[in-house]
Enzyme design. Sequence first.
Site, PDB file in Angstrom:
ATOM      1  N   HIS A   1      52.870  34.055   0.336  1.00 36.67           N
ATOM      2  CA  HIS A   1      51.925  34.668  -0.602  1.00 36.67           C
ATOM      3  C   HIS A   1      51.862  36.172  -0.357  1.00 36.67           C
ATOM      4  O   HIS A   1      51.946  36.970  -1.288  1.00 36.67           O
ATOM      5  CB  HIS A   1      50.540  34.033  -0.449  1.00 36.67           C
TER       6      HIS A   1
ATOM      7  N   ASP B   1      64.904  61.073 -19.536  1.00 31.41           N
ATOM      8  CA  ASP B   1      65.096  59.804 -18.799  1.00 31.41           C
ATOM      9  C   ASP B   1      64.863  60.095 -17.321  1.00 31.41           C
ATOM     10  O   ASP B   1      64.505  61.211 -16.950  1.00 31.41           O
ATOM     11  CB  ASP B   1      66.512  59.240 -19.031  1.00 31.41           C
TER      12      ASP B   1
ATOM     13  N   TRP C   1      52.843  37.473   6.914  1.00 25.40           N
ATOM     14  CA  TRP C   1      53.648  38.478   6.208  1.00 25.40           C
ATOM     15  C   TRP C   1      54.016  39.618   7.144  1.00 25.40           C
ATOM     16  O   TRP C   1      54.963  40.349   6.881  1.00 25.40           O
ATOM     17  CB  TRP C   1      52.922  38.997   4.962  1.00 25.40           C
TER      18      TRP C   1
ATOM     19  N   SER D   1      66.112  48.789  -2.718  1.00 26.30           N
ATOM     20  CA  SER D   1      65.685  49.038  -4.092  1.00 26.30           C
ATOM     21  C   SER D   1      64.561  50.063  -4.127  1.00 26.30           C
ATOM     22  O   SER D   1      64.578  51.000  -4.932  1.00 26.30           O
ATOM     23  CB  SER D   1      65.232  47.716  -4.714  1.00 26.30           C
ATOM     24  N   SER D   2      63.587  49.909  -3.212  1.00 20.07           N
ATOM     25  CA  SER D   2      62.450  50.837  -3.185  1.00 20.07           C
ATOM     26  C   SER D   2      62.902  52.252  -2.850  1.00 20.07           C
ATOM     27  O   SER D   2      62.420  53.226  -3.438  1.00 20.07           O
ATOM     28  CB  SER D   2      61.430  50.409  -2.138  1.00 20.07           C
TER      29      SER D   2
ATOM     30  N   HIS E   1      51.061  50.701   7.604  1.00 20.85           N
ATOM     31  CA  HIS E   1      49.892  51.398   7.093  1.00 20.85           C
ATOM     32  C   HIS E   1      50.215  52.332   5.939  1.00 20.85           C
ATOM     33  O   HIS E   1      49.549  52.262   4.910  1.00 20.85           O
ATOM     34  CB  HIS E   1      49.053  52.079   8.164  1.00 20.85           C
TER      35      HIS E   1
ATOM     36  N   GLU F   1      52.413  51.776   3.946  1.00 20.71           N
ATOM     37  CA  GLU F   1      52.658  50.809   2.874  1.00 20.71           C
ATOM     38  C   GLU F   1      51.388  50.512   2.069  1.00 20.71           C
ATOM     39  O   GLU F   1      51.446  50.390   0.848  1.00 20.71           O
ATOM     40  CB  GLU F   1      53.225  49.515   3.479  1.00 20.71           C
TER      41      GLU F   1
ATOM     42  N   TYR G   1      49.034  52.496   1.447  1.00 15.24           N
ATOM     43  CA  TYR G   1      48.800  53.630   0.538  1.00 15.24           C
ATOM     44  C   TYR G   1      49.860  53.680  -0.550  1.00 15.24           C
ATOM     45  O   TYR G   1      49.586  54.163  -1.647  1.00 15.24           O
ATOM     46  CB  TYR G   1      48.692  54.935   1.322  1.00 15.24           C
TER      47      TYR G   1
ATOM     48  N   SER H   1      43.008  58.076 -12.516  1.00 17.87           N
ATOM     49  CA  SER H   1      42.746  59.484 -12.805  1.00 17.87           C
ATOM     50  C   SER H   1      43.231  59.888 -14.193  1.00 17.87           C
ATOM     51  O   SER H   1      42.843  60.929 -14.699  1.00 17.87           O
ATOM     52  CB  SER H   1      43.412  60.382 -11.759  1.00 17.87           C
TER      53      SER H   1
ATOM     54  N   HIS I   1      45.354  51.089  14.310  1.00 19.57           N
ATOM     55  CA  HIS I   1      44.046  50.450  14.068  1.00 19.57           C
ATOM     56  C   HIS I   1      44.220  48.993  13.649  1.00 19.57           C
ATOM     57  O   HIS I   1      43.249  48.252  13.602  1.00 19.57           O
ATOM     58  CB  HIS I   1      43.197  51.239  13.057  1.00 19.57           C
ATOM     59  N   HIS I   2      45.455  48.588  13.340  1.00 22.66           N
ATOM     60  CA  HIS I   2      45.712  47.163  13.101  1.00 22.66           C
ATOM     61  C   HIS I   2      45.861  46.415  14.426  1.00 22.66           C
ATOM     62  O   HIS I   2      46.053  45.206  14.427  1.00 22.66           O
ATOM     63  CB  HIS I   2      46.993  46.986  12.290  1.00 22.66           C
TER      64      HIS I   2
ATOM     65  N   THR J   1      39.317  59.920   0.683  1.00 26.81           N
ATOM     66  CA  THR J   1      39.100  58.801  -0.238  1.00 26.81           C
ATOM     67  C   THR J   1      37.757  58.955  -0.934  1.00 26.81           C
ATOM     68  O   THR J   1      37.630  58.712  -2.140  1.00 26.81           O
ATOM     69  CB  THR J   1      39.171  57.466   0.522  1.00 26.81           C
TER      70      THR J   1
ATOM     71  N   LYS K   1      37.896  61.424  -3.770  1.00 25.73           N
ATOM     72  CA  LYS K   1      38.442  60.863  -5.007  1.00 25.73           C
ATOM     73  C   LYS K   1      37.365  60.122  -5.798  1.00 25.73           C
ATOM     74  O   LYS K   1      37.217  60.319  -7.006  1.00 25.73           O
ATOM     75  CB  LYS K   1      39.592  59.907  -4.680  1.00 25.73           C
TER      76      LYS K   1
ATOM     77  N   ARG L   1      41.415  33.981  10.215  1.00 24.65           N
ATOM     78  CA  ARG L   1      42.275  33.854   9.047  1.00 24.65           C
ATOM     79  C   ARG L   1      43.486  33.001   9.414  1.00 24.65           C
ATOM     80  O   ARG L   1      43.696  32.675  10.573  1.00 24.65           O
ATOM     81  CB  ARG L   1      42.699  35.233   8.540  1.00 24.65           C
TER      82      ARG L   1
END
Lengths: 375, 525
Positions: B77, B106, B142, B169-170, B253, B255, B257, B268, B302-303, B328, B331, B450
Amino acid sequence: MSLAGRHAVAVFAALASPALMAQSRYNLQSPVTGIAEQIYNMHTLMLLICLFIFVIVFGVMFWAVIHHRKSKGAVAANFHENTAVEIAWTVIPILILLGMAWPATKTVLEMKDTRDPDITIKATGYQWKWGYDYLQGEGQGIRFVSNLATSHEQIDGKAAKGEHYLVEVDNPVVVPVGKKIRVLTTASDVIHAWWLPAFGVKQDAIPGFIRDAWFRADKEGVYRGNCAELCGKDHGFMPIEVHVVSQEAYSKWVADRQAAMAAAVSAGARDWSLAELVEQGAKVFAANCVACHQADGKGLPPAFPPLDGSKVVLGEAAGQIAVVLNGRPGTPMAAFGELLSDADIAAVITYTRNSWSNKTGEAIQPSQIAAARGK
Amino acid sequence: MAAVMSDHAHGAHHGPTGLMRWITTTNHKDIGTMYLVFSFIMFLSGGVLALTIRAELFQPGLQIVRPEFFNQLTTMHGLVMVFGAVMPAFVGFANWQIPLMIGASDMAFARMNNWSFWLLPPAAILLIGSFFVPGGATAAGWTLYAPLSVQMGMGMDMAIFALHIMGLSSIMGAINIVVTVLNMRAPGMTMMKMPLFCWTWLITAYLLIAVMPVLAGAVTMVLADRHFGTSFFDAAGGGDPVMYQHIFWFFGHPEVYIMILPAFGIISQIIPTFSRKPLFGYASMVYATASIAILSFSVWAHHMFTTGMPAAGQLFFMYATMLIAVPTGVKVFNWVATMWRGSLTFEPPMLFAVGFIFVFTMGGFTGLICAIAPIDIQVQDTYYVVAHFHYVLVAGSLFALFAGAYYWLPKWTGHMPDERIGKLHFWCSMIFFNVTFFPMHFLGLAGMPRRIPDYALQFADFNMMASIGAFGFGLSQLIFLYAVVKCVRGGEKASARVWEGAEGLEWTVPSPAPHHTFEEAPVVR
């Protein structure tokens, strides 16, 4: 949002009376150590600050949503910057954050101070159980394995679920009240985490490394936690149960445990009958082996091989003894030599060699295990 | 500014037709469409996995799946949603919108663009196909933490190769976006006149280029530990399991963002349109985005507060993480200030945008609470964290994607989406989202870990509520599918500008946007 609203009310009820929340449902569990207390209060403070900011920001936003609608004839203004306001909403949050960081820093430093414990206990994570060694202080030398005590019938819905469903073990950790207990964590296979919410302790148990944490429980009672790091199939089934008892009760527990360990040593010194070994082996199998190899001995291939008809089980006894004693590195098969007594290992091996379709008729004696150790 | 040649009327394109058109296309609009369709299919696949998880967790005990399969579900998932749904969806938006917004004909590397997309379906087949190999899909979470990921069956190897391909690809997609934005802006469009969506994507693209190779390295080391006898993450051979986590989160991390900055960009664009007022604090928005991106490289541990790092390490990562709240916050304040004294209307894009601000900010608050190391030690790896990251990823990224879809669908299809259906989709999503994920805060605080298939009895009622909400949320997404299909097939004709308050080059071309736009660059005043 009425649902969230109702919960918000419940949160406040919970915040107002932490002592009444024996089994917390909305908030952190009632703390029983100084550290857990600090964390609890810090969380409450943070929640209130966030709520305050939330009300201001969304007060403004919903005011605009309600009053500055085109349908109410609102005409758009054209402003798009204001240096003073922008500086203010950068600087004020920084000040609020500094206010939050100060208590957090003090708690971090206190949590890390594991010096001068009264008792040191090593907790070793196995797939999927905990092993405990009392390394220092009163009770030094005590070691045992702690397995989930909830039956498979309860989990599969074939029996009514008990009050402590999934948070009960066969051998709980016992510690005296008011003493500084240092917990060393490590693991034999993958990363686990030793987590006791009421103590404010969560420390990863990392294979090949030792980490530590500490707690000083102020209140007698039974406290429950779980493994908190995904560790494979039965991650959800390796709870932690700690009994905090009075000094007298602790001394008695230590004496009982030491007597039981002495009895186990003498049990290993005599020869057992086949029936005795199979009977004891069935118990050991149910506590330690059944999660992977299954009650019918069929395992869950390919990850967990069957024992029924297995070449190892039906082959030379020495081969099977070596696997059970030393485990299979890189797989969930733990080295049970460090976990179980000679008698229990002999019993469980005898059980597997004489169960399901395996009919060797062989009795493996504790003395054979003792001889195989250290080879 | 009129840029459309009269002979390039609606839908005109050259070259093969039928399936070959889509396989060989180098047109940014075709490729954008394919990205969006692909990501929606993956979104539904990941959703089915999530609903199976929630069905098992509906009540205590094991009813539907066994624990080993449950772990495969949670793992897949996460992987499917992150790498298959959210990231490609934003690339789809970038493909469609960036050339239209900066007045380019293009993307810079049109053939590479085709290749970036067509790498994804094989990767998806590898990833989802791993369910059907012996041992099943990877069940290591994951995050694929070693040494658990080293124990897995061949499903793990398939996931590693899928990640390699998706990463490739990314990276190609990101290079394309950087080059397009830097080199192909219309004359007069300086960097600081660029629409904010292009800014946020430019910064996101740099993040992708920086961290995707790090992920590729981490999973390659796992592959080597699994098959080639190395011991990167095995203490017995001189390695360290925690090193995997450092490398993974150095990717992981930034990722998060990568998945939210383009969402900030979409919001925006939408808030000023429906407030009929220019974006408040454009420059500070750009600087805030850049600050978030830079800070994202110094907060990864922090993870890992519970791995047992030294006090100095915990404090550094705690302070750095708390600091992210400042840009943040800027914003959110800017969006609210944009709405303030505007002339607001609430068509579906605006509903989703306002809903985004409201619910994403709640995820921001729980993020701040998680940043405090001692509190994180209590809530790490509990349902509190599950609630937190679904508030920022579902209510954040996903709601922004819906907002953007309703906003630009008229430009893509030439028809207005049915407003009533869009509003129904919004309210169902919003309500069921909160029914699903709000109770998870309580579950986590009270001590539910979890990634468990079964739980203690005191967690039963909130789990039941979350499961009911999840099915409601899942079914609500079929409303979106219906709204899009209906819009593609017909509906009220959209004008070029579509929305009354819309500003920018994409609104100067007709709706639907012709196959080729801005063949002559427009001039921006």
